[in-house]
Design a protein around this motif. Structure first.
Motif, PDB file in Angstrom:
ATOM      1  N   PHE A  60       1.122  -1.208  -0.024  1.00 43.84           N
ATOM      2  CA  PHE A  60       0.143   0.112  -0.072  1.00 43.84           C
ATOM      3  C   PHE A  60       0.999   1.426  -0.247  1.00 43.84           C
ATOM      4  O   PHE A  60       0.803   1.934  -0.372  1.00 43.84           O
ATOM      5  CB  PHE A  60      -1.456   0.183   1.011  1.00 43.84           C
ATOM      6  CG  PHE A  60      -1.616   1.276   1.253  1.00 43.84           C
ATOM      7  CD1 PHE A  60      -3.107   1.437   0.512  1.00 43.84           C
ATOM      8  CD2 PHE A  60      -1.698   2.155   2.290  1.00 43.84           C
ATOM      9  CE1 PHE A  60      -3.718   2.693   0.692  1.00 43.84           C
ATOM     10  CE2 PHE A  60      -2.274   3.100   2.132  1.00 43.84           C
ATOM     11  CZ  PHE A  60      -3.587   3.187   1.419  1.00 43.84           C
ATOM     12  N   ALA A  61       2.010   1.079   0.597  1.00 42.63           N
ATOM     13  CA  ALA A  61       2.945   2.207   0.638  1.00 42.63           C
ATOM     14  C   ALA A  61       3.756   2.725  -0.607  1.00 42.63           C
ATOM     15  O   ALA A  61       3.892   3.724  -0.709  1.00 42.63           O
ATOM     16  CB  ALA A  61       3.667   2.057   1.951  1.00 42.63           C
ATOM     17  N   GLY A  62       3.774   1.916  -1.437  1.00 39.75           N
ATOM     18  CA  GLY A  62       4.375   1.825  -2.342  1.00 39.75           C
ATOM     19  C   GLY A  62       3.252   2.231  -3.985  1.00 39.75           C
ATOM     20  O   GLY A  62       3.821   3.210  -4.018  1.00 39.75           O
ATOM     21  N   LEU A  63       2.364   1.632  -3.237  1.00 41.11           N
ATOM     22  CA  LEU A  63       1.094   2.398  -4.498  1.00 41.11           C
ATOM     23  C   LEU A  63       0.720   3.709  -4.062  1.00 41.11           C
ATOM     24  O   LEU A  63       1.123   4.463  -4.771  1.00 41.11           O
ATOM     25  CB  LEU A  63       0.148   1.567  -3.706  1.00 41.11           C
ATOM     26  CG  LEU A  63      -1.252   2.220  -5.440  1.00 41.11           C
ATOM     27  CD1 LEU A  63      -1.190   1.623  -6.477  1.00 41.11           C
ATOM     28  CD2 LEU A  63      -2.607   1.461  -4.152  1.00 41.11           C
ATOM     29  N   ALA A  64       0.471   4.569  -2.535  1.00 44.15           N
ATOM     30  CA  ALA A  64       0.706   5.735  -2.277  1.00 44.15           C
ATOM     31  C   ALA A  64       1.696   6.541  -3.166  1.00 44.15           C
ATOM     32  O   ALA A  64       1.328   7.645  -3.352  1.00 44.15           O
ATOM     33  CB  ALA A  64       0.442   5.836  -0.989  1.00 44.15           C
ATOM     34  N   GLY A 118       2.166   9.339  -5.343  1.00 50.43           N
ATOM     35  CA  GLY A 118       2.337  10.453  -5.705  1.00 50.43           C
ATOM     36  C   GLY A 118       3.557  10.732  -6.444  1.00 50.43           C
ATOM     37  O   GLY A 118       3.883  12.369  -6.347  1.00 50.43           O
ATOM     38  N   LEU A 119       4.891  10.252  -5.990  1.00 53.69           N
ATOM     39  CA  LEU A 119       5.700  10.293  -6.736  1.00 53.69           C
ATOM     40  C   LEU A 119       5.075  11.304  -7.652  1.00 53.69           C
ATOM     41  O   LEU A 119       5.905  12.138  -8.907  1.00 53.69           O
ATOM     42  CB  LEU A 119       6.890  10.101  -6.459  1.00 53.69           C
ATOM     43  CG  LEU A 119       7.952   9.445  -6.294  1.00 53.69           C
ATOM     44  CD1 LEU A 119       8.204   8.196  -6.260  1.00 53.69           C
ATOM     45  CD2 LEU A 119       8.535  10.368  -5.489  1.00 53.69           C
ATOM     46  N   GLY A 171       9.585  -2.991  -4.104  1.00 53.91           N
ATOM     47  CA  GLY A 171      10.688  -2.606  -3.033  1.00 53.91           C
ATOM     48  C   GLY A 171      10.352  -2.774  -1.952  1.00 53.91           C
ATOM     49  O   GLY A 171      10.762  -2.970  -0.390  1.00 53.91           O
ATOM     50  N   LEU A 172       9.427  -1.822  -1.489  1.00 51.87           N
ATOM     51  CA  LEU A 172       8.666  -1.866  -0.053  1.00 51.87           C
ATOM     52  C   LEU A 172       8.372  -2.872   0.769  1.00 51.87           C
ATOM     53  O   LEU A 172       8.699  -3.033   1.516  1.00 51.87           O
ATOM     54  CB  LEU A 172       7.786  -0.835  -0.064  1.00 51.87           C
ATOM     55  CG  LEU A 172       8.071   0.708  -0.334  1.00 51.87           C
ATOM     56  CD1 LEU A 172       7.256   1.940  -0.335  1.00 51.87           C
ATOM     57  CD2 LEU A 172       9.257   0.776   0.906  1.00 51.87           C
TER      58      LEU A 172
END
Lengths: 141, 66
Positions: free
Chosen positions: A78-82, A86-87, A126-127
């Motif tokens: 989820f953090a990688g998706l967000a 965002g990037l 990666g995350l």
């Protein structure tokens, strides 16, 4: 249950590394250096390998490792998706503010799609691996 | 949740890997249960209790609800 179901340490990391390399090669094909039928075949091959590997490994993962994978995919994925989204938005806005014509990078739809997918999947994977390693290190000692 | 797993395992002269192999989980899983960092499922708790031939409540202790 038998000892065959015990997780063999390191094998999953090698699998993901191999998949990452294969996906990178597929994306290189997708950028136009080879005919689309070859790039499509490469992506299909990667998908097939991932599916077969998941089925093969499924019966060998115990509940401890399953808990690690669930936790890592939930939070790392989820953090990688967000972060990926965002990037992408931030890069677009920053590029516009600096006067860079980012539209030229998306003039080739196949290349733009491949780049977007690579960014999102790369960050998610990666995350996920980072969170998985941290979870296992904390829990298993 | 606390457990008597480490003591019982030592009494039965079993390594973490041996115990894990007998009930189908990894050595890391046994270590995590022993150190209280991972709560086993009900099925795994039953398997562990069965190895030592004792009830689950003898093997595990839910201290925070005492």
């Amino acid at each position: 249950m038998t000892s065959r179901r015990r997780l063999r340490d390191g094998r999953d990391y090698l699998l993901y590394l191999g998949l990452g390399v294969a996906m990178g090669a597929a994306l290189a094909f997708a950028t136009g250096r080879v005919p689309p039928v070859v790039s499509g075949g490469a992506v299909a091959l990667v998908t097939l390998i991932a599916g077969v590997a998941a089925c093969w490994r499924g019966g060998r993962v115990d509940e401890f490792d399953l808990a690690a994978v669930k936790f890592a995919w939930l939070w790392g994925g989820f953090a990688g998706l967000a972060l990926g989204l965002g990037l992408a938005v931030w890069g677009w806005q920053a590029g516009g503010g600096l006067g860079l014509d980012l539209a030229r990078f998306t003039s080739n739809e196949t290349r733009a799609f491949a780049g977007g997918i690579a960014l999102l999947i790369g960050l998610q994977l990666g995350l996920y691996l980072i969170v998985l390693a941290l979870w296992r290190r904390r829990a298993a000692g | 949740m606390r457990s008597r797993l480490r003591v019982l395992r030592a009494e039965h002269n079993l390594t973490q890997a041996d115990l894990g192999a007998r009930i189908g989980v990894s050595r890391q899983a046994i270590n995590a249960v022993e150190t209280g960092k991972f709560d086993p499922s009900l099925e795994l708790a039953y398997r562990l209790a069965r190895v030592f031939d004792m009830p689950i409540e003898t093997l595990f202790d839910l201290t925070e609800f005492d």
